[in-house]
Design a protein around this motif. Structure first.
Motif, PDB file in Angstrom:
ATOM      1  N   GLY A  10      26.182 -12.303  43.958  1.00  0.00           N
ATOM      2  CA  GLY A  10      27.381 -12.052  44.731  1.00  0.00           C
ATOM      3  C   GLY A  10      27.100 -11.261  45.986  1.00  0.00           C
ATOM      4  N   PRO A  11      28.150 -10.900  46.713  1.00  0.00           N
ATOM      5  CA  PRO A  11      27.986 -10.173  47.977  1.00  0.00           C
ATOM      6  C   PRO A  11      27.625  -8.714  47.735  1.00  0.00           C
ATOM      7  CG  PRO A  11      30.311 -10.435  47.462  1.00  0.00           C
ATOM      8  CD  PRO A  11      29.569 -11.216  46.418  1.00  0.00           C
ATOM      9  N   LEU A  12      27.086  -8.093  48.794  1.00  0.00           N
ATOM     10  CA  LEU A  12      26.788  -6.663  48.736  1.00  0.00           C
ATOM     11  C   LEU A  12      28.096  -5.883  48.723  1.00  0.00           C
ATOM     12  CD1 LEU A  12      23.901  -6.509  51.382  1.00  0.00           C
ATOM     13  CD2 LEU A  12      23.689  -6.707  48.910  1.00  0.00           C
ATOM     14  N   GLU A  13      28.211  -4.993  47.767  1.00  0.00           N
ATOM     15  CA  GLU A  13      29.473  -4.273  47.611  1.00  0.00           C
ATOM     16  C   GLU A  13      29.317  -2.766  47.767  1.00  0.00           C
ATOM     17  OE1 GLU A  13      31.059  -5.416  43.880  1.00  0.00           O
ATOM     18  OE2 GLU A  13      31.504  -7.472  44.480  1.00  0.00           O
ATOM     19  N   ARG A  14      28.535  -2.135  46.937  1.00  0.00           N
ATOM     20  CA  ARG A  14      28.502  -0.677  46.874  1.00  0.00           C
ATOM     21  C   ARG A  14      27.362  -0.127  47.722  1.00  0.00           C
ATOM     22  NH1 ARG A  14      27.281   2.946  41.493  1.00  0.00           N
ATOM     23  NH2 ARG A  14      27.530   4.984  42.484  1.00  0.00           N
ATOM     24  N   TYR A  66      18.995  -4.446  51.665  1.00  0.00           N
ATOM     25  CA  TYR A  66      19.353  -4.383  50.247  1.00  0.00           C
ATOM     26  C   TYR A  66      19.058  -3.015  49.641  1.00  0.00           C
ATOM     27  CZ  TYR A  66      19.536  -9.498  50.545  1.00  0.00           C
ATOM     28  OH  TYR A  66      19.833 -10.789  50.890  1.00  0.00           O
ATOM     29  N   PHE A  74      21.917  -0.533  49.018  1.00  0.00           N
ATOM     30  CA  PHE A  74      23.041  -0.951  48.186  1.00  0.00           C
ATOM     31  C   PHE A  74      22.639  -0.918  46.713  1.00  0.00           C
ATOM     32  CE2 PHE A  74      24.016  -2.696  52.290  1.00  0.00           C
ATOM     33  CZ  PHE A  74      25.397  -2.658  52.378  1.00  0.00           C
ATOM     34  N   ASN A  75      23.634  -0.643  45.881  1.00  0.00           N
ATOM     35  CA  ASN A  75      23.458  -0.763  44.436  1.00  0.00           C
ATOM     36  C   ASN A  75      23.879  -2.187  44.059  1.00  0.00           C
ATOM     37  OD1 ASN A  75      23.092  -0.344  41.740  1.00  0.00           O
ATOM     38  ND2 ASN A  75      24.914   0.921  41.462  1.00  0.00           N
ATOM     39  N   TRP A  76      22.920  -3.099  44.182  1.00  0.00           N
ATOM     40  CA  TRP A  76      23.212  -4.522  44.088  1.00  0.00           C
ATOM     41  C   TRP A  76      22.521  -5.107  42.872  1.00  0.00           C
ATOM     42  CZ3 TRP A  76      20.309  -8.937  46.678  1.00  0.00           C
ATOM     43  CH2 TRP A  76      21.062 -10.122  46.614  1.00  0.00           C
ATOM     44  N   ASN A  77      23.205  -5.988  42.158  1.00  0.00           N
ATOM     45  CA  ASN A  77      22.628  -6.610  40.970  1.00  0.00           C
ATOM     46  C   ASN A  77      21.993  -7.959  41.242  1.00  0.00           C
ATOM     47  OD1 ASN A  77      24.867  -8.164  41.461  1.00  0.00           O
ATOM     48  ND2 ASN A  77      25.839  -7.828  39.471  1.00  0.00           N
TER      49      ASN A  77
END
Length: 322
Positions: A68-72, A59, A62-65
């Motif tokens: 949902g899935p890992l995106e960026r 994690y 990633f720029n994750w909030n």
């Protein structure tokens, strides 16, 4: 007259020896027993320790909030951001300040009190219980109690005013210049009881015959403690120091309950910073967690390879001859 020699009767054939148990089946059984007893603990360890560490490492890239899935994918940007943040760097410094202060203050204090309580005296059991009481208190209860006592209108300032020292009264936890020192005093009050108990347990392994022989030879009490007791207590001291270092690096609950890292980051620690900045940004919080894990791991390995090298060398066995 010629005597005829008759051959002796043939010996009865020996019964075949029972077949020995194959070594391979013994090894298989031993491995099955090991898997049976260690399997559940290993599954729990992998699921609740190793897996979270691996997921945090993933994690952190990633720029994750958190939803949902890992995106960026952003690579090591979270690590660069953390290591360039002066607030986080100050938190690291606070952790290591507490590490050094714990070793220099709590250690000698615990040894001195343990030596005192190890002597025959009236009320020794009561003193031991009272010293250990703060350690068994929940961190939330202890932190909130000290927060109320050290507030501007709390009990500490009230006592100072009653005894005519009102000029010393101040907001103890709101002054950035003294907040970390006050926090360390609270931590010492909370955790020194465990160190004392550990030292007392180590003192039980010091043979009384050596102390009596030293007294017969004319050694004073202080000389006996310095030349005999403390060297024999050294393994216990090293174990406590290791636990104290790791606990100081991962310090969270007492600081969070008492000051939440304030004022202006004066009492911040890595774990407190992780919670404050990881809410709503799990990727960044995971990067902080990985940094904390790496620092703790490196310090633990260096400590074991240097300070605890003799203890580990005596504890490890090669397993030959089994």
């Amino acid at each position: 007259m010629t005597q005829t020699l008759t051959p002796p009767p043939a010996a009865a054939p020996l019964a075949p020896a029972p077949a020995s148990r194959p070594r391979r089946s013994t090894n298989v059984r031993r491995r099955l027993e090991i898997a049976l007893f260690t399997g559940p603990a290993l599954i729990v360890f992998l699921g609740f320790v190793i897996l979270p560490v691996v997921l945090a490492a993933v994690y952190s890239f990633f720029n994750w909030n958190g939803l949902g899935p890992l995106e960026r994918f952003i690579g090591i940007d979270n690590y660069v951001r953390a290591l360039n943040d002066p607030v986080f760097l100050r938190a690291i410094g606070n952790n290591f300040t507490i590490v050094v202060a714990s070793l220099l203050v709590q250690g000698p204090l615990a040894i001195g009190v343990a030596l005192l309580l190890n002597r025959r005296m009236r009320g020794r059991s009561i003193f031991r219980a009272l010293i250990f009481v703060p350690y068994v208190l929940a961190e939330v209860i202890a932190g909130l109690s000290w927060k109320l006592l050290l507030s501007p209108r709390g009990g500490i300032n009230a006592v100072l005013e009653q005894v005519g020292l009102g000029e010393l009264a101040q907001p103890w936890l709101a002054n950035p210049d003294i907040a970390l020192g006050v926090m360390f005093l609270i931590l010492t009050w909370k955790y020194v009881g465990f160190a004392i108990l550990l030292m007392l347990a180590g003192l039980q392994g010091v043979p009384q015959e050596l102390q009596e022989a030293a007294a017969i030879d004319g050694a004073s009490w202080w000389q006996t403690q310095w030349r005999i007791t403390l060297p024999l207590l050294a393994p216990t001291i090293r174990i406590w120091a290791f636990l104290s270092v790791i606990g100081s690096l991962q310090l969270f609950d007492m600081v969070w309950v008492t000051t939440k890292g304030g004022p202006v980051g004066a009492t911040n620690t890595m774990a407190v910073y992780m919670l404050q900045n990881g809410q709503g940004a799990p990727g960044y919080g995971s990067a902080i967690a990985v940094i904390l894990f790496v620092i703790s791991l490196v310090v633990a390995l260096v400590f074991q390879r240097t300070v605890m090298r003799r203890d580990l060398a005596g504890a490890l066995t090669s397993g030959e001859g089994r």
